[in-house]
Design a protein around this motif. Structure first.
Motif, mmCIF file in Angstrom:
data_model
loop_
_atom_site.group_PDB
_atom_site.id
_atom_site.type_symbol
_atom_site.label_atom_id
_atom_site.label_comp_id
_atom_site.label_asym_id
_atom_site.label_seq_id
_atom_site.Cartn_x
_atom_site.Cartn_y
_atom_site.Cartn_z
ATOM 1 N N TRP A 114 6.328 17.432 19.074
ATOM 2 C CA TRP A 114 5.298 16.652 18.392
ATOM 3 C C TRP A 114 5.613 16.616 16.898
ATOM 4 C CZ3 TRP A 114 2.191 13.676 21.053
ATOM 5 C CH2 TRP A 114 1.873 14.016 22.376
ATOM 6 N N PRO A 115 5.087 15.643 16.158
ATOM 7 C CA PRO A 115 5.323 15.610 14.708
ATOM 8 C C PRO A 115 4.778 16.861 14.021
ATOM 9 C CG PRO A 115 4.410 13.522 15.479
ATOM 10 C CD PRO A 115 4.299 14.484 16.616
ATOM 11 N N MET A 116 5.416 17.206 12.931
ATOM 12 C CA MET A 116 4.949 18.324 12.105
ATOM 13 C C MET A 116 4.058 17.773 10.983
ATOM 14 S SD MET A 116 8.400 20.663 11.774
ATOM 15 C CE MET A 116 9.309 19.437 10.809
ATOM 16 N N THR A 117 3.539 18.657 10.158
ATOM 17 C CA THR A 117 2.835 18.217 8.959
ATOM 18 C C THR A 117 3.828 17.465 8.068
ATOM 19 O OG1 THR A 117 3.322 20.333 7.893
ATOM 20 C CG2 THR A 117 1.182 20.126 9.001
ATOM 21 N N GLY A 118 3.321 16.562 7.238
ATOM 22 C CA GLY A 118 4.211 15.688 6.478
ATOM 23 C C GLY A 118 4.253 15.971 4.992
ATOM 24 N N LYS A 119 5.277 15.430 4.361
ATOM 25 C CA LYS A 119 5.387 15.447 2.900
ATOM 26 C C LYS A 119 4.715 14.185 2.360
ATOM 27 C CE LYS A 119 9.763 17.978 3.219
ATOM 28 N NZ LYS A 119 9.193 19.269 2.831
ATOM 29 N N THR A 120 4.436 14.176 1.070
ATOM 30 C CA THR A 120 3.546 13.155 0.508
ATOM 31 C C THR A 120 4.233 11.875 0.037
ATOM 32 O OG1 THR A 120 3.695 14.167 -1.696
ATOM 33 C CG2 THR A 120 1.906 14.926 -0.244
ATOM 34 N N GLY A 121 5.559 11.774 0.184
ATOM 35 C CA GLY A 121 6.285 10.626 -0.362
ATOM 36 C C GLY A 121 5.810 9.280 0.134
ATOM 37 N N ALA A 122 5.620 9.144 1.454
ATOM 38 C CA ALA A 122 5.208 7.851 2.017
ATOM 39 C C ALA A 122 3.836 7.444 1.499
ATOM 40 C CB ALA A 122 5.200 7.928 3.543
ATOM 41 N N ALA A 123 2.902 8.412 1.430
ATOM 42 C CA ALA A 123 1.563 8.116 0.923
ATOM 43 C C ALA A 123 1.620 7.689 -0.541
ATOM 44 C CB ALA A 123 0.661 9.349 1.068
ATOM 45 N N ARG A 124 2.453 8.350 -1.315
ATOM 46 C CA ARG A 124 2.580 8.019 -2.743
ATOM 47 C C ARG A 124 3.129 6.610 -2.918
ATOM 48 N NH1 ARG A 124 2.946 11.049 -7.526
ATOM 49 N NH2 ARG A 124 2.953 13.003 -6.357
ATOM 50 N N ILE A 125 4.180 6.266 -2.165
ATOM 51 C CA ILE A 125 4.769 4.928 -2.265
ATOM 52 C C ILE A 125 3.734 3.865 -1.900
ATOM 53 C CG2 ILE A 125 6.491 3.353 -1.284
ATOM 54 C CD1 ILE A 125 8.247 5.893 -0.809
ATOM 55 N N ALA A 126 3.019 4.115 -0.801
ATOM 56 C CA ALA A 126 2.037 3.133 -0.329
ATOM 57 C C ALA A 126 0.900 2.938 -1.315
ATOM 58 C CB ALA A 126 1.488 3.566 1.026
ATOM 59 N N LEU A 127 0.389 4.038 -1.862
ATOM 60 C CA LEU A 127 -0.759 3.935 -2.764
ATOM 61 C C LEU A 127 -0.348 3.385 -4.133
ATOM 62 C CD1 LEU A 127 -2.611 7.225 -1.777
ATOM 63 C CD2 LEU A 127 -3.315 4.875 -1.275
ATOM 64 N N MET A 128 0.919 3.585 -4.507
ATOM 65 C CA MET A 128 1.401 3.023 -5.771
ATOM 66 C C MET A 128 1.636 1.519 -5.661
ATOM 67 S SD MET A 128 4.067 5.765 -7.436
ATOM 68 C CE MET A 128 4.482 4.608 -8.744
ATOM 69 N N THR A 129 2.081 1.072 -4.491
ATOM 70 C CA THR A 129 2.461 -0.334 -4.339
ATOM 71 C C THR A 129 1.403 -1.168 -3.620
ATOM 72 O OG1 THR A 129 3.580 0.085 -2.221
ATOM 73 C CG2 THR A 129 4.905 0.312 -4.235
ATOM 74 N N GLY A 130 0.500 -0.505 -2.901
ATOM 75 C CA GLY A 130 -0.493 -1.236 -2.121
ATOM 76 C C GLY A 130 0.050 -1.810 -0.823
ATOM 77 N N CYS A 131 1.243 -1.371 -0.413
ATOM 78 C CA CYS A 131 1.855 -1.903 0.799
ATOM 79 C C CYS A 131 1.262 -1.254 2.052
ATOM 80 C CB CYS A 131 3.368 -1.690 0.780
ATOM 81 S SG CYS A 131 3.871 0.016 1.122
ATOM 82 N N PRO A 132 1.343 -1.920 3.198
ATOM 83 C CA PRO A 132 0.875 -1.295 4.436
ATOM 84 C C PRO A 132 1.796 -0.173 4.895
ATOM 85 C CG PRO A 132 1.852 -3.439 4.896
ATOM 86 C CD PRO A 132 1.801 -3.304 3.402
ATOM 87 N N VAL A 133 1.222 0.793 5.605
ATOM 88 C CA VAL A 133 1.980 1.888 6.213
ATOM 89 C C VAL A 133 1.892 1.729 7.721
ATOM 90 C CG1 VAL A 133 2.176 4.382 6.508
ATOM 91 C CG2 VAL A 133 1.500 3.448 4.288
ATOM 92 N N ILE A 134 3.042 1.591 8.382
ATOM 93 C CA ILE A 134 3.074 1.382 9.825
ATOM 94 C C ILE A 134 3.557 2.665 10.510
ATOM 95 C CG2 ILE A 134 3.978 -0.019 11.717
ATOM 96 C CD1 ILE A 134 2.274 -1.590 9.732
#
Length: 263
Positions: A150-170
């Motif tokens: 199963w997936p593990m806990t994640g690092k914050t990079g994807a969230a930071r990129i998304a919230l900085m750019t406003g792009c969708p996260v799939i």
């Protein structure tokens, strides 16, 4: 040749024109020429949720990581979604003779861990999203060590990129690559035959609206990352027909516990 055959050909052409593939460039074209025939001959692919991947505009997709082989599977999936995948990958991969040149030429983004260049990958990823690229970020940062994969806990990079750019996260789940190449089992085992079924599923965009427009503090980024990882685990559960664990495997806590046991 019958009228029905002509109509079938015309329908196929119309479909390609309505849903064209993006320009792939020379080096990504080399990758497609190698990977697509290989996947068709040696694997059985079951791709679902392609309608959830935006066909244009900047986007971050976040897959689970179960094998050293799954970047090949995921790259093929994104290509079949009519997008060019731009992965963030370990810098060491870019140093492999021939393969490193192809990967670099295909626009993939090297990650230099624990070095002065570590921030470059983040800046490059943000710039790629702002150019309208489809950027893949493994939020776990490494292949899962969860005993049930199963997936593990994640690092914050994807969230930071998304919230900085406003792009969708799939959220993207993949399953089956571990049957071809199982990692971290004490020995390398690469098996293509009998043909393995490789499943990939893209979920609907992660709802990060609760975090938009707020200061990007560490706490906020970790909370957004938890939401992202929950969706990745949920999507994998749909793929596997199983219920994911309520608490995801925390690699840092596990290593700390192992260190304490050794002492």
């Amino acid at each position: 040749m019958t009228d029905g055959h002509h109509q079938h050909q015309e329908a196929a052409v119309d479909a390609r024109q309505a849903d064209p593939r993006p320009p792939r460039g020379f080096w990504f074209g080399v990758i497609v020429a190698i990977v697509k025939p290989f996947m068709i001959v040696f694997t059985k692919c079951r791709f679902t949720g392609r309608e959830n991947m935006p066909r244009t505009g900047g986007v971050v997709y976040v897959p689970n990581h179960i094998s050293h082989f799954d970047p090949v599977v995921l790259g093929y999936f994104i290509w079949e979604c009519r997008r060019i995948p731009r992965f963030l990958g370990k810098a060491s991969v870019f140093k492999i003779p021939v393969a490193g040149k192809i990967i670099s030429g295909a626009g993939q983004i090297p990650v230099y861990r624990e070095s002065a260049q570590a921030a470059d990958a983040f800046r490059d990823a943000v710039a790629a999203v702002e150019r309208g690229e489809c950027v893949g970020v493994y939020p776990e940062g490494t292949i899962t060590r969860d005993p049930e994969l199963w997936p593990m806990t994640g690092k914050t990079g994807a969230a930071r990129i998304a919230l900085m750019t406003g792009c969708p996260v799939i959220p993207v789940a993949n399953w089956g690559a571990q049957e071809i190449l199982r990692s971290y089992t004490g020995k390398v085992r690469f098996r293509l035959l009998p043909r393995k079924t490789l499943q990939v599923r893209a979920g609907t965009p992660v709802d990060l609206s609760a975090f938009e427009g707020k200061p990007l503090t560490n706490q906020l980024l970790h909370e957004a990352t938890e939401v992202i990882m929950a969706r990745v685990a949920e999507t994998l559960g749909e793929l596997r027909g199983e219920t994911p664990p309520k608490e995801l495997y925390d690699l840092r806590k596990a290593r700390k516990a192992q260190g304490e046991e050794k002492e």
